[in-house]
Write a protein that holds these residues in place. Sequence first.
Motif, PDB file in Angstrom:
ATOM      1  N   LYS A 162       0.822  -1.222   0.000  1.00 20.29           N
ATOM      2  CA  LYS A 162       0.000   0.000   0.000  1.00 20.29           C
ATOM      3  C   LYS A 162       0.854   1.269   0.000  1.00 20.29           C
ATOM      4  N   GLY A 163       1.870   1.329   0.835  1.00 18.88           N
ATOM      5  CA  GLY A 163       2.719   2.520   0.902  1.00 18.88           C
ATOM      6  C   GLY A 163       3.408   2.821  -0.411  1.00 18.88           C
ATOM      7  N   LYS A 164       3.965   1.789  -1.045  1.00 22.71           N
ATOM      8  CA  LYS A 164       4.642   1.977  -2.333  1.00 22.71           C
ATOM      9  C   LYS A 164       3.654   2.404  -3.423  1.00 22.71           C
ATOM     10  N   VAL A 165       2.462   1.809  -3.407  1.00 23.27           N
ATOM     11  CA  VAL A 165       1.445   2.153  -4.406  1.00 23.27           C
ATOM     12  C   VAL A 165       1.028   3.610  -4.249  1.00 23.27           C
ATOM     13  N   LEU A 166       0.757   4.046  -3.029  1.00 22.56           N
ATOM     14  CA  LEU A 166       0.351   5.438  -2.802  1.00 22.56           C
ATOM     15  C   LEU A 166       1.464   6.406  -3.172  1.00 22.56           C
ATOM     16  N   GLU A 167       2.695   6.069  -2.835  1.00 19.77           N
ATOM     17  CA  GLU A 167       3.833   6.910  -3.208  1.00 19.77           C
ATOM     18  C   GLU A 167       3.913   7.049  -4.725  1.00 19.77           C
ATOM     19  N   TYR A 168       3.740   5.941  -5.425  1.00 25.89           N
ATOM     20  CA  TYR A 168       3.781   5.934  -6.887  1.00 25.89           C
ATOM     21  C   TYR A 168       2.669   6.804  -7.472  1.00 25.89           C
ATOM     22  N   LEU A 169       1.443   6.609  -7.004  1.00 22.40           N
ATOM     23  CA  LEU A 169       0.312   7.370  -7.529  1.00 22.40           C
ATOM     24  C   LEU A 169       0.484   8.865  -7.270  1.00 22.40           C
ATOM     25  N   LEU A 226      -6.908  -3.275  -5.992  1.00 15.04           N
ATOM     26  CA  LEU A 226      -6.244  -2.893  -7.245  1.00 15.04           C
ATOM     27  C   LEU A 226      -5.940  -4.122  -8.073  1.00 15.04           C
ATOM     28  N   LYS A 227      -5.779  -3.902  -9.377  1.00 10.53           N
ATOM     29  CA  LYS A 227      -5.412  -5.004 -10.264  1.00 10.53           C
ATOM     30  C   LYS A 227      -4.021  -5.511  -9.895  1.00 10.53           C
ATOM     31  N   PRO A 228      -3.853  -6.826  -9.801  1.00 10.43           N
ATOM     32  CA  PRO A 228      -2.513  -7.377  -9.504  1.00 10.43           C
ATOM     33  C   PRO A 228      -1.465  -6.922 -10.516  1.00 10.43           C
ATOM     34  N   ASP A 229      -1.842  -6.788 -11.785  1.00 10.08           N
ATOM     35  CA  ASP A 229      -0.878  -6.337 -12.802  1.00 10.08           C
ATOM     36  C   ASP A 229      -0.381  -4.930 -12.497  1.00 10.08           C
ATOM     37  N   PHE A 230      -1.274  -4.072 -11.985  1.00 10.04           N
ATOM     38  CA  PHE A 230      -0.864  -2.713 -11.634  1.00 10.04           C
ATOM     39  C   PHE A 230       0.104  -2.737 -10.453  1.00 10.04           C
ATOM     40  N   ILE A 231      -0.206  -3.527  -9.442  1.00 12.42           N
ATOM     41  CA  ILE A 231       0.684  -3.625  -8.274  1.00 12.42           C
ATOM     42  C   ILE A 231       2.058  -4.122  -8.718  1.00 12.42           C
ATOM     43  N   ASN A 232       2.110  -5.123  -9.581  1.00 13.60           N
ATOM     44  CA  ASN A 232       3.390  -5.623 -10.109  1.00 13.60           C
ATOM     45  C   ASN A 232       4.126  -4.545 -10.894  1.00 13.60           C
ATOM     46  N   HIS A 233       3.380  -3.749 -11.665  1.00 15.43           N
ATOM     47  CA  HIS A 233       3.950  -2.639 -12.430  1.00 15.43           C
ATOM     48  C   HIS A 233       4.617  -1.629 -11.483  1.00 15.43           C
ATOM     49  N   VAL A 234       3.922  -1.286 -10.412  1.00 15.02           N
ATOM     50  CA  VAL A 234       4.461  -0.342  -9.423  1.00 15.02           C
ATOM     51  C   VAL A 234       5.732  -0.908  -8.788  1.00 15.02           C
ATOM     52  N   LEU A 235       5.685  -2.164  -8.389  1.00 16.86           N
ATOM     53  CA  LEU A 235       6.849  -2.775  -7.741  1.00 16.86           C
ATOM     54  C   LEU A 235       8.042  -2.852  -8.701  1.00 16.86           C
ATOM     55  N   LYS A 236       7.771  -3.169  -9.958  1.00 20.16           N
ATOM     56  CA  LYS A 236       8.844  -3.231 -10.958  1.00 20.16           C
ATOM     57  C   LYS A 236       9.463  -1.847 -11.159  1.00 20.16           C
ATOM     58  N   GLN A 237       8.607  -0.825 -11.276  1.00 20.89           N
ATOM     59  CA  GLN A 237       9.099   0.551 -11.451  1.00 20.89           C
ATOM     60  C   GLN A 237       9.899   0.976 -10.220  1.00 20.89           C
ATOM     61  N   SER A 238       9.417   0.614  -9.051  1.00 24.18           N
ATOM     62  CA  SER A 238      10.089   0.968  -7.793  1.00 24.18           C
ATOM     63  C   SER A 238      11.455   0.298  -7.717  1.00 24.18           C
ATOM     64  N   ASN A 239      11.523  -0.979  -8.090  1.00 23.44           N
ATOM     65  CA  ASN A 239      12.794  -1.713  -8.065  1.00 23.44           C
ATOM     66  C   ASN A 239      13.780  -1.153  -9.066  1.00 23.44           C
ATOM     67  N   GLU A 240      13.294  -0.783 -10.266  1.00 17.82           N
ATOM     68  CA  GLU A 240      14.175  -0.189 -11.279  1.00 17.82           C
ATOM     69  C   GLU A 240      14.707   1.155 -10.815  1.00 17.82           C
ATOM     70  N   HIS A 241      13.841   1.930 -10.145  1.00 18.75           N
ATOM     71  CA  HIS A 241      14.253   3.241  -9.657  1.00 18.75           C
ATOM     72  C   HIS A 241      15.323   3.109  -8.564  1.00 18.75           C
ATOM     73  N   HIS A 242      15.156   2.123  -7.674  1.00 19.75           N
ATOM     74  CA  HIS A 242      16.113   1.924  -6.587  1.00 19.75           C
ATOM     75  C   HIS A 242      17.431   1.316  -7.078  1.00 19.75           C
ATOM     76  N   ALA A 243      17.400   0.658  -8.234  1.00 16.14           N
ATOM     77  CA  ALA A 243      18.612   0.033  -8.783  1.00 16.14           C
ATOM     78  C   ALA A 243      19.538   1.069  -9.421  1.00 16.14           C
ATOM     79  N   GLU A 244      18.982   2.225  -9.749  1.00 15.07           N
ATOM     80  CA  GLU A 244      19.803   3.264 -10.426  1.00 15.07           C
ATOM     81  C   GLU A 244      20.800   3.901  -9.497  1.00 15.07           C
TER      82      GLU A 244
END
Length: 107
Positions: free
Chosen positions: A26-33, A89-107
């Motif tokens: 939930k926290g990551k999703v809200l931060e993303y939105l 929320l749609k599971p695909d959206f949650i996965n999208h957020v987590l993937k974007q979050s992981n890519e952002h943290h990897a930079e």
Amino acid sequence: MNSNPKKYESIRWNDDVYEGEKISEKGKVLEYLKKYHKFENMHLFTSSPFVDRKTKEVVKKTTDGSFTDGKYEWLESDIYHIEKYNMPLKPDFINHVLKQSNEHHAE
């Protein structure tokens, strides 16, 4: 020229369900939105006021804006319903957020 606006995927699991169980992401999703909650990411806006789907009370008399990250779209009221009622929320959206979050943290 195509005058139809681009159609983005909704983040909602079901348009009629606004209450659910809290998810661990939930926290990551809200931060993303909220990161995309800016005028330049506004897709369109409705002429309807922003209403709490459970109580039917007007939360905000101004319009309920629609925002996008280029793939998904959501309303300002969706953020509210996720925060207050854990809107599913749609599971695909949650996965999208987590993937974007992981890519952002990897930079």
